[in-house]
Write an enzyme that holds these catalytic residues in place. Structure first.
Site, PDB file in Angstrom:
ATOM      1  N   HIS A  80      11.507   2.490  -1.785  1.00 34.42           N
ATOM      2  CA  HIS A  80      12.302   1.970  -0.667  1.00 34.42           C
ATOM      3  C   HIS A  80      13.738   2.477  -0.783  1.00 34.42           C
ATOM      4  O   HIS A  80      14.283   2.575  -1.888  1.00 34.42           O
ATOM      5  CB  HIS A  80      12.273   0.440  -0.654  1.00 34.42           C
ATOM      6  N   GLU A 125      11.318   5.646   7.127  1.00 31.02           N
ATOM      7  CA  GLU A 125      12.370   4.651   7.331  1.00 31.02           C
ATOM      8  C   GLU A 125      13.741   5.317   7.206  1.00 31.02           C
ATOM      9  O   GLU A 125      14.299   5.408   6.099  1.00 31.02           O
ATOM     10  CB  GLU A 125      12.267   3.555   6.262  1.00 31.02           C
TER      11      GLU A 125
HETATM   12  P1  PGA Z   1      14.406  -4.014   8.783  1.00 34.11           P
HETATM   13  O1  PGA Z   1      13.952  -3.483   7.334  1.00 34.11           O
HETATM   14  O2  PGA Z   1      13.158  -4.256   9.586  1.00 34.11           O
HETATM   15  O3  PGA Z   1      15.173  -5.291   8.511  1.00 34.11           O
HETATM   16  O4  PGA Z   1      15.253  -2.953   9.387  1.00 34.11           O
HETATM   17  C1  PGA Z   1      12.897  -2.581   7.206  1.00 34.11           C
HETATM   18  C2  PGA Z   1      12.734  -2.160   5.767  1.00 34.11           C
HETATM   19  O5  PGA Z   1      13.729  -2.008   5.061  1.00 34.11           O
HETATM   20  O6  PGA Z   1      11.610  -1.966   5.292  1.00 34.11           O
END
Ligand code: PGA
Length: 268
Positions: A90, A163
């Site tokens: 992440h 992401e």
């Molecule tokens: P968010 O986070 O939906 O609050 O933007 C997503 C993530 O970090 O996996």
């Protein structure tokens, strides 16, 4: 996939899982649902969802199976807690805790070696996008993480979550067409490593970053994107169910017991 990060206390995690378990049928009717609470909450959340099809995931893992690694948690331990998924790489861990591509490669290998599904997160920073390097960065993150994974070890599915760092918890989701294009960049990177049937059957590409009930529909069925990793909007039952309702095709309401009984009586 719900990434609760460090936002909920153990009791709060259990209580949210309990509320979601009550709507589990609706939630899991058309989607695979995965809850990723923090480590100490895993057993309590497991107890809440045990009788449902909701799956459990962890937010991180260490790459060795056992040994003198103070503070770390192994895939073996997570399997004992029935974790079917583990988030790896992440961006908050890459950025705040110095996780490198090599660490992420070792973690991804450990998860796959233990037959658990990794949710491998990749994504560029704001600066990388501004300088037009997003495709190179993301393709390289994918290839680095999977460098040791050869086809015989690919027995289970691997989830890749695109992401972009600037979209996480910013309220500024990536434009769906752009997220789709980055999904294609990920597919091409995978095709450099594996045959196309393997890429088609073993990988699932998803999007994460400021997903809510209002925009979720644009990311879940938009080839090659097939799902979402959600942080903030997964932290309460109402908005969680709102997202599910936005994507689950409406089905005729289920017949209630009394209705069925009445009908059976009539027939007789
Ligand atoms: P968010 O986070 O939906 O609050 O933007 C997503 C993530 O970090 O996996």
């Amino acid at each position: 996939m719900a990434n609760w990060k460090m936002n909920l206390a153990v009791e709060e995690s259990a209580s949210l899982a309990g509320q979601l378990a009550k709507s589990a049928r609706e939630l899991t009717r058309a989607a695979d649902v995965v809850l990723c609470p923090s480590f100490p909450a895993l057993p309590r959340v497991l107890r809440q969802i045990a009788q449902t099809d909701i799956a459990l995931g962890a937010q991180d893992v260490f790459w060795e199976d056992e040994g003198n690694f103070t503070g770390e948690v192994s895939v073996r331990q997570l399997r004992e807690l029935h974790c079917a998924y583990v988030i790896v790489g992440h961006s908050e861990r890459r950025r705040l805790l110095g996780e490198t591509d090599e660490m992420i490669r070792k973690k991804t290998s450990a998860v796959i070696r233990n037959n658990v599904t990794p949710i491998l997160c990749v994504g560029e920073s704001n600066d990388e996008r501004r300088s037009g390097r997003q495709e190179l960065v993301v393709a390289s993150q994918v290839k680095e993480a999977l460098a040791n994974i050869r086809p015989p070890f690919l027995a289970q599915r691997i989830v890749i979550a695109y992401e972009p760092m600037w979209a996480i918890a910013s309220g500024e989701a990536c434009d769906p067409a752009e997220a789709k294009r980055m999904g294609e960049v990920i597919t091409y990177a995978l095709l450099e490593l594996y045959d196309s049937p393997l890429v088609r059957d073993n990988f699932r590409i998803t999007y994460g970053g400021s997903v809510t009930a209002d925009n979720i529909k644009e990311y879940v069925d938009f080839d090659p994107l097939e799902g979402v990793l959600v942080g903030g909007a997964s932290l309460n039952a109402e908005s969680f169910l709102g997202m599910a309702r936005a994507v689950i095709p409406s089905a005729p309401p289920k017949k209630t017991q009394p209705q069925r009984a009445r009908r059976a009586k009539k027939k007789r």
